[in-house]
Design an enzyme around this catalytic site. Structure first.
Site, PDB file in Angstrom:
ATOM      1  N   HIS A 190      -4.492   8.221 -40.831  1.00  0.00           N
ATOM      2  CA  HIS A 190      -5.681   8.906 -41.305  1.00  0.00           C
ATOM      3  C   HIS A 190      -6.098   8.284 -42.630  1.00  0.00           C
ATOM      4  CE1 HIS A 190      -7.723  12.763 -42.856  1.00  0.00           C
ATOM      5  NE2 HIS A 190      -8.466  12.303 -41.876  1.00  0.00           N
ATOM      6  N   ASP A 194      -9.379  15.518 -45.737  1.00  0.00           N
ATOM      7  CA  ASP A 194     -10.243  16.486 -45.064  1.00  0.00           C
ATOM      8  C   ASP A 194     -10.363  17.771 -45.871  1.00  0.00           C
ATOM      9  OD1 ASP A 194     -10.676  14.758 -42.966  1.00  0.00           O
ATOM     10  OD2 ASP A 194      -9.101  15.612 -41.696  1.00  0.00           O
ATOM     11  N   HIS A 269     -15.808  20.156 -40.622  1.00  0.00           N
ATOM     12  CA  HIS A 269     -15.048  19.838 -41.823  1.00  0.00           C
ATOM     13  C   HIS A 269     -15.710  18.651 -42.511  1.00  0.00           C
ATOM     14  CE1 HIS A 269     -13.372  16.702 -39.205  1.00  0.00           C
ATOM     15  NE2 HIS A 269     -12.899  16.098 -40.300  1.00  0.00           N
ATOM     16  N   HIS A 271     -14.834  15.017 -44.008  1.00  0.00           N
ATOM     17  CA  HIS A 271     -13.879  13.920 -44.174  1.00  0.00           C
ATOM     18  C   HIS A 271     -14.363  13.085 -45.351  1.00  0.00           C
ATOM     19  CE1 HIS A 271     -11.109  10.647 -42.773  1.00  0.00           C
ATOM     20  NE2 HIS A 271     -12.013   9.903 -43.410  1.00  0.00           N
TER      21      HIS A 271
END
Length: 294
Positions: A190, A194, A269, A271
């Protein structure tokens, strides 16, 4: 008594000569945040150097960058980074100071980089965003071309100033560096942080810069990218609404978008990512750095 006095004077003169002959590096010092560096971390360098310097250049992990002088801390400072692929070990920060009508002065520091321990997570994503079907390949290619062009045109001068701010008033969830199991298959780590932001949450510029992307992209959804200069870019993904346009200059804290759940997203959400010289680094660390206000 006469000879003892003469000998004392000689010792004092010798000490003065030795002090004046000290190497230029004797007055250098360097500090960095975070103190314990790991792979994937941005780093803020602060350097105290000879007062007669007019410029200061740095080289760390093969990347060259320029420092800025600060009257607040009476130092030189710059943001650099340690890529995710950097192996643990000792690396040199090489400093080159420019002096008016004088030879350059140089100094090196040895810095230890440790291995970060990033977690694992499991997520489920619609198959079309894992293995895009053939009919959307032109959309993916167009998005890749737009990002490539944006990253190639970043400003060589620093556009940011002072500390970086949180982009949204929300708790964080997914962290940088997490090894992701996507639909049962391990994928790349990742590359962002987030925020648990519901649809319509205000998203703000984390620092001053120029909007280089404000458009829909296939994986990122509605996406804004800000160029902060010297290769530093912040990225805001899965947005529901744009509040800025490409080419626009923005100030730190300015409203740039509203959060959403567009693109490859498991739900609403924000990012938030940072990229420096082509490497994605931990944005949480960026938000914790303390650069001078000037």
């Amino acid at each position: 008594m006469f000879f003892r006095r003469q000998f004392s004077i000689f010792v004092l003169l010798l000490a003065a000569v030795c002090a004046s002959a000290s190497p230029p590096g004797a007055s250098w010092s360097a500090k960095w945040e975070p103190v314990k560096l790991v792979n994937g971390s941005p780093v803020l360098f602060r350097v105290s150097a000879p007062l007669q310097l007019t410029e200061l250049e740095g080289n760390f992990l093969g990347q060259e960058f320029s420092f800025r002088s600060s009257q607040t801390c009476h130092c030189w400072y710059a943001i650099a980074g340690v890529s995710l692929n950097t192996k643990p070990g000792k690396y040199e920060l090489r400093l080159t100071g420019k002096r008016a009508a004088a030879q350059d002065t140089r100094f090196n520091y040895s810095i230890t980089v440790r291995a970060a321990h990033y977690p694992f997570s499991t997520v489920k994503i619609p198959p079309a965003f894992v293995e895009p079907p053939r009919e959307v390949e032109p959309l993916v290619a167009a998005a890749d071309a737009a990002k490539k062009q944006a990253f190639a045109t970043t400003d060589p001068n620093p556009l940011w100033s002072g500390p970086f701010q949180r982009p949204a008033d929300a708790e964080t969830s997914g962290v940088f560096g997490t090894a992701r199991i996507v639909n049962g298959v391990q994928k790349a780590q990742h590359k962002g942080l987030d925020f648990r932001a519901s649809i319509g949450t205000p998203v703000h510029a984390t620092n001053s810069g120029t909007v280089i992307v404000a458009r829909p992209l296939y994986f990122e959804g509605n996406c804004v990218m800000l160029d902060h200069g010297q290769g530093l870019v912040t990225i805001y993904m899965h947005l529901s609404e744009f509040k800025v346009k490409e080419g626009e200059k923005v100030a730190a804290g300015q409203l740039i978008a509203l959060s959403g759940g567009t693109g490859r997203s498991t739900g609403p959400h924000l990012h938030f990512a940072m990229r420096w010289r082509g490497e994605y680094l931990d944005p949480r660390t960026l938000l914790e750095l303390h650069p001078p206000a000037d």
